[in-house]
Scaffold this motif. Structure first.
Motif, mmCIF file in Angstrom:
data_model
loop_
_atom_site.group_PDB
_atom_site.id
_atom_site.type_symbol
_atom_site.label_atom_id
_atom_site.label_comp_id
_atom_site.label_asym_id
_atom_site.label_seq_id
_atom_site.Cartn_x
_atom_site.Cartn_y
_atom_site.Cartn_z
ATOM 1 N N SER A 26 0.401 4.756 -1.986
ATOM 2 C CA SER A 26 0.967 6.079 -1.719
ATOM 3 C C SER A 26 2.490 6.007 -1.813
ATOM 4 O O SER A 26 3.073 4.919 -1.791
ATOM 5 C CB SER A 26 0.546 6.576 -0.340
ATOM 6 O OG SER A 26 1.018 5.695 0.676
ATOM 7 N N SER B 6 -1.497 6.355 -7.193
ATOM 8 C CA SER B 6 -2.635 6.674 -6.327
ATOM 9 C C SER B 6 -3.914 5.945 -6.733
ATOM 10 O O SER B 6 -4.619 5.400 -5.865
ATOM 11 C CB SER B 6 -2.881 8.185 -6.323
ATOM 12 O OG SER B 6 -3.980 8.507 -5.498
ATOM 13 N N PRO B 7 -4.271 5.869 -8.031
ATOM 14 C CA PRO B 7 -5.480 5.131 -8.410
ATOM 15 C C PRO B 7 -5.409 3.649 -8.065
ATOM 16 O O PRO B 7 -6.445 2.981 -7.977
ATOM 17 C CB PRO B 7 -5.538 5.328 -9.935
ATOM 18 C CG PRO B 7 -4.776 6.581 -10.195
ATOM 19 C CD PRO B 7 -3.664 6.572 -9.192
ATOM 20 N N GLU B 8 -4.191 3.141 -7.864
ATOM 21 C CA GLU B 8 -4.021 1.730 -7.492
ATOM 22 C C GLU B 8 -4.025 1.539 -5.976
ATOM 23 O O GLU B 8 -3.810 0.431 -5.486
ATOM 24 C CB GLU B 8 -2.700 1.201 -8.058
ATOM 25 C CG GLU B 8 -2.556 1.334 -9.564
ATOM 26 C CD GLU B 8 -3.621 0.549 -10.311
ATOM 27 O OE1 GLU B 8 -3.985 -0.545 -9.834
ATOM 28 O OE2 GLU B 8 -4.087 1.025 -11.359
ATOM 29 N N GLY B 9 -4.256 2.638 -5.247
ATOM 30 C CA GLY B 9 -4.288 2.552 -3.785
ATOM 31 C C GLY B 9 -2.915 2.511 -3.143
ATOM 32 O O GLY B 9 -2.764 2.081 -2.002
ATOM 33 N N SER C 39 0.824 -1.213 0.000
ATOM 34 C CA SER C 39 0.000 0.000 0.000
ATOM 35 C C SER C 39 0.856 1.259 0.000
ATOM 36 O O SER C 39 0.344 2.359 -0.206
ATOM 37 C CB SER C 39 -0.927 0.012 1.223
ATOM 38 O OG SER C 39 -0.161 -0.033 2.419
ATOM 39 N N GLU D 195 3.161 9.522 -7.787
ATOM 40 C CA GLU D 195 1.914 9.645 -7.032
ATOM 41 C C GLU D 195 0.708 9.591 -7.971
ATOM 42 O O GLU D 195 -0.286 8.916 -7.693
ATOM 43 C CB GLU D 195 1.898 10.958 -6.238
ATOM 44 C CG GLU D 195 2.827 10.983 -5.041
ATOM 45 C CD GLU D 195 4.257 11.373 -5.393
ATOM 46 O OE1 GLU D 195 5.030 11.638 -4.471
ATOM 47 O OE2 GLU D 195 4.600 11.405 -6.603
ATOM 48 N N LYS D 196 0.806 10.303 -9.086
ATOM 49 C CA LYS D 196 -0.311 10.339 -10.033
ATOM 50 C C LYS D 196 -0.608 8.952 -10.599
ATOM 51 O O LYS D 196 -1.762 8.599 -10.829
ATOM 52 C CB LYS D 196 0.007 11.314 -11.171
ATOM 53 C CG LYS D 196 0.054 12.768 -10.748
ATOM 54 C CD LYS D 196 0.477 13.664 -11.909
ATOM 55 C CE LYS D 196 0.626 15.109 -11.461
ATOM 56 N NZ LYS D 196 1.132 15.976 -12.550
ATOM 57 N N ARG D 197 0.437 8.195 -10.816
ATOM 58 C CA ARG D 197 0.262 6.875 -11.431
ATOM 59 C C ARG D 197 -0.157 5.817 -10.408
ATOM 60 O O ARG D 197 -0.962 4.932 -10.714
ATOM 61 C CB ARG D 197 1.575 6.473 -12.083
ATOM 62 C CG ARG D 197 1.526 5.166 -12.844
ATOM 63 C CD ARG D 197 0.847 5.282 -14.201
ATOM 64 N NE ARG D 197 0.765 3.970 -14.832
ATOM 65 C CZ ARG D 197 1.753 3.417 -15.532
ATOM 66 N NH1 ARG D 197 2.889 4.080 -15.716
ATOM 67 N NH2 ARG D 197 1.605 2.227 -16.066
#
Length: 373
Positions: free
Chosen positions: A110, A105-108, A81, A101-103
């Motif tokens: 950080s 973050s959608p995968e949960g 995570s 972060e942009k790539r």
């Protein structure tokens, strides 16, 4: 046979449920009866369903299903995570741009950024489990491997030989490499600067024992250099460019013609093998940023100058002599790393001879996350 057993079980269940209509004077007896009937009914229901399922499934199909499930479980990566990324100032653009972060973050996932003054400290942190991934020069992995660190190479960094140098004060009497004999030289032990010095001394016909090493991290080395307590300083950009501008240091020699490899992105072996998808995304974003930087050097300098507290002209100098790009781990890089390991062992700077390949993954594992370069 199964159908006969099923009919008898259902009949038994129905005979028991008839008692649920009885009336007792004492409430606790009624509750006990209902409870017993509920448990009995649930047990028989479960048993009936189990028998029905067994009757409808052949042994081969059950075994096949279990085998497939086991295969999926074993092949599925454990998704972390958090990605803890160790970095040095020379690679702060990756953090500044926020592309990971942009790539992720959608995968949960950080991203945590931890800064280090040099590669040896970064890999020490990786060894104790404080970070997952980071970038260093060619030397730190050798010292870390010698110390028993469980790390692995995930990608190479394009060589920037002009981005590191041996500096001397502007008015120093040292004019060539042979003049370094007997001199005090500051550098970070186990860093790319360490290897540059070793290689430069060999080029001049000097031994490592001919100089007096002063093992200092960049900030302390600069202070010693400015104060005059050392005769020379081996350093890399952006510290190199900043020292040139601020101290008017003279370049005795840079890495051109000496350095054949750049650094490496490395990861904790456990993290890399369990999270190839995160490593893949990370390398893809690094590659994209490197390609962009190659074509936008002025923007890179403009972005990093205020972040690093360096004037724009100094930042331009460091940016323009950098080679951008990452390269896949291959036999050539492994062989070059083995030469580095052998050099340090011959100098008795590491306690044992190393096999660099023990810190390398299989071709199949690299194929799971290495970008097409």
């Amino acid at each position: 046979m199964v159908r006969l057993i099923f009919r008898r079980l259902v009949a038994k269940w129905l005979s028991l449920t008839k008692f649920s209509n009885l009336r007792f004077n004492k409430q606790q007896k009624l509750l006990f009866a209902n409870s017993r009937l509920t448990v009995t009914g649930a047990f028989l229901t479960g048993l009936c369903l189990s028998l029905l399922f067994a009757a409808c499934s052949s042994p081969s199909s059950v075994n096949s299903s279990n085998s497939s499930a086991t295969s999926v479980i074993n092949s599925a990566p454990i998704k972390a995570s958090v990605l803890r990324f160790g970095y040095q100032k020379s690679n702060i653009l990756l953090k500044t741009k926020g592309v990971l972060e942009k790539r992720l973050s959608p995968e949960g996932v950080s991203v945590e950024w931890i800064e280090f003054p040099a590669g040896p400290q970064l890999l020490e942190a990786m060894n104790v489990g404080s970070i997952d991934v980071g970038h260093v020069g060619e030397s730190p992995p050798i010292f870390a491997q010698a110390a028993g660190a469980s790390l692995t190479y995930i990608a190479g960094i394009a060589a920037s030989p002009a981005g590191s140098a041996i500096l001397v004060p502007q008015n120093s009497s040292i004019q060539n490499l042979t003049d370094l004999k007997g001199k005090k030289i500051a550098f970070q032990k186990g860093s790319s600067a360490h290897l540059l010095l070793v290689q430069a001394l060999a080029k001049a016909g000097l031994k490592y024992t001919d100089i007096e090493p002063k093992y200092l991290p960049p900030a302390d080395a600069r202070a010693a250099f400015v104060k005059g307590s050392v005769d020379a300083w081996v350093i890399w950009d952006p510290f190199y460019a900043a020292a040139q501008e601020a101290t008017k240091a003279r370049v005795l020699i840079d890495g051109t013609g000496i350095n054949k490899q750049g650094g490496y992105y490395l990861g904790s072996r456990k993290f890399v093998t369990e999270n190839p998808q995160i490593v893949k995304v990370t390398l893809e974003e690094i590659q994209k940023l490197e390609e962009w930087s190659k074509q936008h050097r002025e923007e890179v300098a403009q972005t990093l100058a205020p972040v690093l507290g360096i004037d724009i002209e100094t930042m331009r100098k460091a940016t323009n002599r950098r080679t951008f790009g990452i390269v896949p781990i291959d036999d050539n890089l492994i062989n070059l790393q083995q030469q580095v390991a052998d050099t340090y062992y011959q100098l008795k700077l590491i306690p044992k001879q190393l096999n660099v390949k023990s810190a390398v993954l299989t071709k199949e594992e690299y194929a799971a996350f290495s970008p097409k370069i």
